[in-house]
Design a protein around this motif. Structure first.
Motif, PDB file in Angstrom:
ATOM      1  N   ILE A 127      34.830  51.851   5.033  1.00  7.16           N
ATOM      2  CA  ILE A 127      34.226  53.174   5.164  1.00  7.16           C
ATOM      3  C   ILE A 127      35.275  54.221   4.814  1.00  7.16           C
ATOM      4  O   ILE A 127      36.359  54.228   5.413  1.00  7.16           O
ATOM      5  N   LEU A 128      34.949  55.070   3.832  1.00  6.88           N
ATOM      6  CA  LEU A 128      35.819  56.208   3.564  1.00  6.88           C
ATOM      7  C   LEU A 128      35.443  57.282   4.579  1.00  6.88           C
ATOM      8  O   LEU A 128      34.295  57.746   4.595  1.00  6.88           O
ATOM      9  N   ALA A 129      36.390  57.664   5.426  1.00  4.48           N
ATOM     10  CA  ALA A 129      36.106  58.643   6.482  1.00  4.48           C
ATOM     11  C   ALA A 129      36.739  59.983   6.120  1.00  4.48           C
ATOM     12  O   ALA A 129      37.939  60.061   5.845  1.00  4.48           O
ATOM     13  N   LEU A 130      35.920  61.017   6.136  1.00  2.00           N
ATOM     14  CA  LEU A 130      36.347  62.337   5.664  1.00  2.00           C
ATOM     15  C   LEU A 130      36.024  63.395   6.711  1.00  2.00           C
ATOM     16  O   LEU A 130      34.866  63.535   7.127  1.00  2.00           O
ATOM     17  N   SER A 131      37.055  64.136   7.129  1.00  2.00           N
ATOM     18  CA  SER A 131      36.828  65.271   8.023  1.00  2.00           C
ATOM     19  C   SER A 131      36.745  66.529   7.182  1.00  2.00           C
ATOM     20  O   SER A 131      37.553  66.733   6.276  1.00  2.00           O
ATOM     21  N   GLY A 132      35.781  67.394   7.508  1.00  2.00           N
ATOM     22  CA  GLY A 132      35.602  68.641   6.758  1.00  2.00           C
ATOM     23  C   GLY A 132      36.495  69.766   7.259  1.00  2.00           C
ATOM     24  O   GLY A 132      36.286  70.923   6.876  1.00  2.00           O
ATOM     25  N   SER A 133      37.445  69.448   8.111  1.00  2.00           N
ATOM     26  CA  SER A 133      38.344  70.479   8.641  1.00  2.00           C
ATOM     27  C   SER A 133      39.767  70.233   8.175  1.00  2.00           C
ATOM     28  O   SER A 133      40.223  69.085   8.129  1.00  2.00           O
TER      29      SER A 133
ATOM     30  N   LEU B 216      38.805  69.103  15.839  1.00  2.00           N
ATOM     31  CA  LEU B 216      37.925  68.288  16.690  1.00  2.00           C
ATOM     32  C   LEU B 216      37.181  67.258  15.846  1.00  2.00           C
ATOM     33  O   LEU B 216      36.901  66.149  16.302  1.00  2.00           O
ATOM     34  N   ASN B 217      36.868  67.628  14.619  1.00  2.00           N
ATOM     35  CA  ASN B 217      36.130  66.690  13.756  1.00  2.00           C
ATOM     36  C   ASN B 217      37.013  65.526  13.303  1.00  2.00           C
ATOM     37  O   ASN B 217      36.543  64.394  13.197  1.00  2.00           O
ATOM     38  N   THR B 218      38.291  65.813  13.067  1.00  2.00           N
ATOM     39  CA  THR B 218      39.210  64.727  12.724  1.00  2.00           C
ATOM     40  C   THR B 218      39.356  63.791  13.924  1.00  2.00           C
ATOM     41  O   THR B 218      39.385  62.565  13.780  1.00  2.00           O
ATOM     42  N   ARG B 219      39.391  64.381  15.109  1.00  2.00           N
ATOM     43  CA  ARG B 219      39.472  63.544  16.329  1.00  2.00           C
ATOM     44  C   ARG B 219      38.186  62.754  16.535  1.00  2.00           C
ATOM     45  O   ARG B 219      38.211  61.620  17.012  1.00  2.00           O
ATOM     46  N   LEU B 220      37.074  63.376  16.145  1.00  2.00           N
ATOM     47  CA  LEU B 220      35.795  62.667  16.282  1.00  2.00           C
ATOM     48  C   LEU B 220      35.778  61.418  15.402  1.00  2.00           C
ATOM     49  O   LEU B 220      35.217  60.383  15.778  1.00  2.00           O
ATOM     50  N   LEU B 221      36.422  61.509  14.231  1.00  2.00           N
ATOM     51  CA  LEU B 221      36.501  60.327  13.366  1.00  2.00           C
ATOM     52  C   LEU B 221      37.291  59.206  14.054  1.00  2.00           C
ATOM     53  O   LEU B 221      36.967  58.031  13.909  1.00  2.00           O
ATOM     54  N   THR B 222      38.327  59.588  14.797  1.00  2.66           N
ATOM     55  CA  THR B 222      39.090  58.574  15.548  1.00  2.66           C
ATOM     56  C   THR B 222      38.203  57.939  16.616  1.00  2.66           C
ATOM     57  O   THR B 222      38.213  56.711  16.803  1.00  2.66           O
ATOM     58  N   ALA B 223      37.425  58.780  17.299  1.00  3.76           N
ATOM     59  CA  ALA B 223      36.490  58.238  18.305  1.00  3.76           C
ATOM     60  C   ALA B 223      35.492  57.294  17.637  1.00  3.76           C
ATOM     61  O   ALA B 223      35.148  56.237  18.188  1.00  3.76           O
ATOM     62  N   ALA B 224      35.037  57.668  16.424  1.00  9.42           N
ATOM     63  CA  ALA B 224      34.073  56.817  15.700  1.00  9.42           C
ATOM     64  C   ALA B 224      34.722  55.483  15.321  1.00  9.42           C
ATOM     65  O   ALA B 224      34.115  54.417  15.461  1.00  9.42           O
ATOM     66  N   GLN B 225      35.964  55.570  14.877  1.00 12.31           N
ATOM     67  CA  GLN B 225      36.693  54.346  14.489  1.00 12.31           C
ATOM     68  C   GLN B 225      36.828  53.407  15.695  1.00 12.31           C
ATOM     69  O   GLN B 225      36.724  52.190  15.561  1.00 12.31           O
ATOM     70  N   ASN B 226      37.007  54.017  16.867  1.00 10.73           N
ATOM     71  CA  ASN B 226      37.183  53.211  18.084  1.00 10.73           C
ATOM     72  C   ASN B 226      35.912  52.489  18.524  1.00 10.73           C
ATOM     73  O   ASN B 226      35.999  51.495  19.240  1.00 10.73           O
ATOM     74  N   VAL B 227      34.745  53.020  18.131  1.00 10.19           N
ATOM     75  CA  VAL B 227      33.498  52.358  18.561  1.00 10.19           C
ATOM     76  C   VAL B 227      32.797  51.637  17.402  1.00 10.19           C
ATOM     77  O   VAL B 227      31.690  51.128  17.568  1.00 10.19           O
ATOM     78  N   ALA B 228      33.454  51.611  16.244  1.00  5.79           N
ATOM     79  CA  ALA B 228      32.815  50.983  15.068  1.00  5.79           C
ATOM     80  C   ALA B 228      32.700  49.473  15.260  1.00  5.79           C
ATOM     81  O   ALA B 228      33.567  48.852  15.875  1.00  5.79           O
TER      82      ALA B 228
END
Ligand SMILES: Cc1cc2nc3c(=O)[nH]c(=O)nc-3n(C[C@H](O)[C@H](O)[C@H](O)COP(=O)(O)O)c2cc1C
Length: 194
Positions: free
Chosen positions: A6-12, A18-30
């Protein structure tokens, strides 16, 4: 065991985004079959200018190549003035142009998530982002939708999301994994028929 990327991209562009951190949270529950390739060079993508498309800037080529190589894309978008940030729209404008890698978002499975400090999350940004991705013929996951309102209260140093939000985020990642497998199966059937 990871077999899908998955290419993960934050728009900030913000360091403490917070969105970059949200990607980390997503990675943790993937789910275990998904591995994340985090694109962190959005600031290096220059304003799109048709006069300066060729040769493409290095950061644009890098993003195109990594999306082309990925099985799917996860975008975490902030909301700026009721829409997606200009830097994210700018990157998508670059990606919409023909390149050596083809139309990299054409039929590409994409999931959208978003975090904002307001009580109404990123509803409008996500809707506007959907319109842009639809125009680019991306295969955008419809359900579930994930938005994190008052995100500064949740994405703290521990990055612990409320239980319900964690469950929905996990469902988004599972939904993206299913969508990718579906797209791969359809592509295999088409290849077999030809
Ligand atoms: C220029 C600007 C416009 C904003 N407009 C909105 C908005 O329309 N809706 C919203 O929910 N938050 C808005 N915000 C607040 C953002 O949700 C908040 O700054 C958030 O932290 C940005 O995401 P990031 O932390 O990933 O950078 C705005 C912030 C900025 C800087």
């Amino acid at each position: 065991m990871s077999d899908l990327t998955i290419l993960a991209l934050s728009g900030s562009l913000r360091k403490a985004s917070l969105n970059t951190r949200l990607l980390t949270a997503a990675q943790n529950v993937a789910p275990p079959e998904l591995s994340f390739d985090r694109f962190q060079d959005l600031a290096a993508i220059p304003p799109f200018n048709e006069d300066e498309e060729h040769p493409a800037p290095a950061a644009v080529t890098d993003l195109r190549q990594r999306i082309h190589a990925a099985d799917g894309v996860l975008i975490a978008t902030p909301e700026y003035n009721g829409s997606l940030p200009g830097v994210l729209k700018n990157a998508l404008d670059w990606l919409s142009r023909p390149s050596d890698f083809g139309d990299v978002l054409n039929r590409k499975p994409v999931a959208i998530i978003g975090a904002s400090t307001s009580p109404i999350g990123t509803i409008r940004a996500q809707l506007n982002l959907r319109v842009v991705l639809h125009k680019m013929n991306a295969a955008v996951l419809g359900q579930p939708e994930f938005l994190l309102s008052l995100a500064h209260q949740h994405l703290t140093d521990s990055d612990a999301l409320p239980e319900q939000a964690t469950a929905i985020l996990s469902n988004v990642l599972n939904g993206l994994s299913d969508l990718i497998r579906h797209q791969h199966a359809v592509a295999a059937l088409i290849a077999e028929a030809n």
